[in-house]
Enzyme design. Structure first.
Site, mmCIF file in Angstrom:
data_model
loop_
_atom_site.group_PDB
_atom_site.id
_atom_site.type_symbol
_atom_site.label_atom_id
_atom_site.label_comp_id
_atom_site.label_asym_id
_atom_site.label_seq_id
_atom_site.Cartn_x
_atom_site.Cartn_y
_atom_site.Cartn_z
ATOM 1 N N CYS A 113 -18.623 -77.642 45.785
ATOM 2 C CA CYS A 113 -17.978 -78.126 46.995
ATOM 3 C C CYS A 113 -18.089 -79.633 47.154
ATOM 4 C CB CYS A 113 -18.563 -77.373 48.174
ATOM 5 S SG CYS A 113 -18.417 -75.590 47.904
ATOM 6 N N HIS A 253 -15.351 -81.001 53.682
ATOM 7 C CA HIS A 253 -15.218 -79.819 52.827
ATOM 8 C C HIS A 253 -15.119 -78.610 53.746
ATOM 9 C CE1 HIS A 253 -16.040 -76.524 50.277
ATOM 10 N NE2 HIS A 253 -17.256 -76.351 50.739
ATOM 11 N N ASN A 283 -12.787 -71.173 51.773
ATOM 12 C CA ASN A 283 -13.502 -72.224 51.045
ATOM 13 C C ASN A 283 -12.946 -72.292 49.618
ATOM 14 O OD1 ASN A 283 -15.344 -73.733 49.571
ATOM 15 N ND2 ASN A 283 -17.142 -72.867 50.586
#
Ligand code: ACO
Length: 339
Positions: A113, A253, A283
């Site tokens: 990430c 993020h 995500n």
């Protein structure tokens, strides 16, 4: 001080949408649980014929076409991913060939990430030496998922983003300042442990057609993510002698909504300055910040002269934060964006 700039943005998500209700048909979960704990409503997932390289190519081509740039002008393709096309060669090499970017040196970096902000630091250094760099953040996470682990499997989606970074010539998004960090002392909390030299892929995973599996201790990740993302943002702001009030947008993020809310609280930033589309895309690892940026520009949310701060945290652990100055709106194309 020499700087560099993002002069074009491309993004791609697969057309297949998988809702929380769809997931509740294949595992013991519910739309209500997923929404409350994560803010996620749906995610995009690659179809069988798509791969990490094909998604990356779509995003990279979009970034080139929207800015009328030629792939032959690229000096580097830096691609970050945790879900590569294969172990070797680099996924970036497949993309280089598809783009006909004959001059470009193509390299993969690990994603996760924080992968995009880390890779952007390298691109920034190369661009300050006069290079034109394509940075790609890309993940096909749905093929790495342990679908029997409901607390992790519901969190992720697939997608790819690409930005073109050049020396700063006064337009696009200036990469004003950034810091990234790593702490390898707790690698066991979030990892894809199988298939490397330490652990072979267990036969039961192979028997089910799998190749990797993500292992995550969600609560610990949550705690570290909130702490490190807030800390990194404070540090880049302090480096620049900037107050948080001077920031127009946080482009984080897209981990999950509860993490974003906790980070905003810790930084005393109102939520209406924190961009989130996690409900639509979940995500997407190293693609997520580029997808967020692309979505914001396509929605005309960002204006010239605005200041952005980006923040990320992921496996490694690695994390970081960057301050960007919007000198002019970069050409942007987001293929597959939810309207
Ligand atoms: N559906 C229904 N119930 C579930 C599900 C599910 N999908 N997943 C877990 N549960 C159950 C658990 O079994 C547990 O049940 P029990 O109390 O009967 O034992 C209960 O829900 C609570 O489980 P927890 O894991 O304690 O739930 P928590 O509130 O911590 O939420 C979550 C889990 C969403 C994973 C949270 O810890 C989190 O957000 N962590 C961060 C993870 C993350 O974002 N990782 C991304 C990679 S790193 C990054 O991007 C920053």
């Amino acid at each position: 001080m020499a700087t560099s700039a993002i002069v074009s943005i491309g993004a791609y998500v697969p057309s297949r949408v998988v809702t929380n209700d769809d997931l509740s048909k294949i595992m013991d979960t519910s739309d209500e649980w997923i929404r409350t704990r994560t803010g996620i409503h749906q995610r995009h997932m690659a179809v069988a014929e798509e791969t990490t390289a094909s998604m990356s190519f779509n995003a990279a081509q979009a970034a080139l076409e929207t800015a009328a740039m030629d792939a032959g002008d690229l000096d580097w393709i830096l691609l970050c991913t945790d879900t590569p096309e294969m172990w070797t060669p680099a996924t970036a090499c497949f993309v280089q060939e598809s783009l006909h970017a004959k001059k470009a040196s193509a390299i993969d970096l690990t994603g996760g990430c924080a992968g995009f902000l880390q890779t952007l630091e390298l691109a920034d250094a190369a661009a300050q030496l006069g290079k034109t760099v394509m940075v790609i953040g890309t993940e096909l996470l749905s093929r790495s998922m342990d679908w029997s682990d409901r607390s992790t499997a519901v969190l992720f989606g697939d997608g790819a983003g690409a930005v073109i970074v050049t020396p700063d010539r006064g337009h696009g998004i200036q990469l004003t300042h950034s810091r990234t960090y790593s702490d390898g002392s707790q690698t066991e909390i979030l990892q894809k442990p199988y298939g490397g030299t330490r652990h072979a892929i267990p036969p039961e995973i192979v028997a089910h057609g799998g190749h990797h599996r993500i292992h995550m201790e969600g609560r610990k990740v949550f705690r570290h993510a909130v702490h490190r993302m807030s800390q990194a943002a404070r540090e880049v702001l302090a480096d620049m002698n900037m107050d948080v009030d001077t920031i127009d947008w946080v482009v984080p993020h897209q981990a999950n909504q509860r993490i974003l809310t906790a980070v905003a609280d810790a930084l005393h930033i109102p939520m209406d300055k924190v961009f989130s589309h996690v409900e639509n895309y979940a995500n997407t690892g190293s693609a997520s910040i580029i997808l967020a940026l692309a979505d914001m520009f396509q929605q005309d949310l960002i204006l010239p002269q605005q200041r952005l701060i980006s923040i990320a945290f992921g496996d490694g652990f690695s994390w970081g934060s960057a301050i960007w100055t919007v000198q002019s709106l970069p050409p942007t194309r987001f293929i597959g964006r939810d309207q």
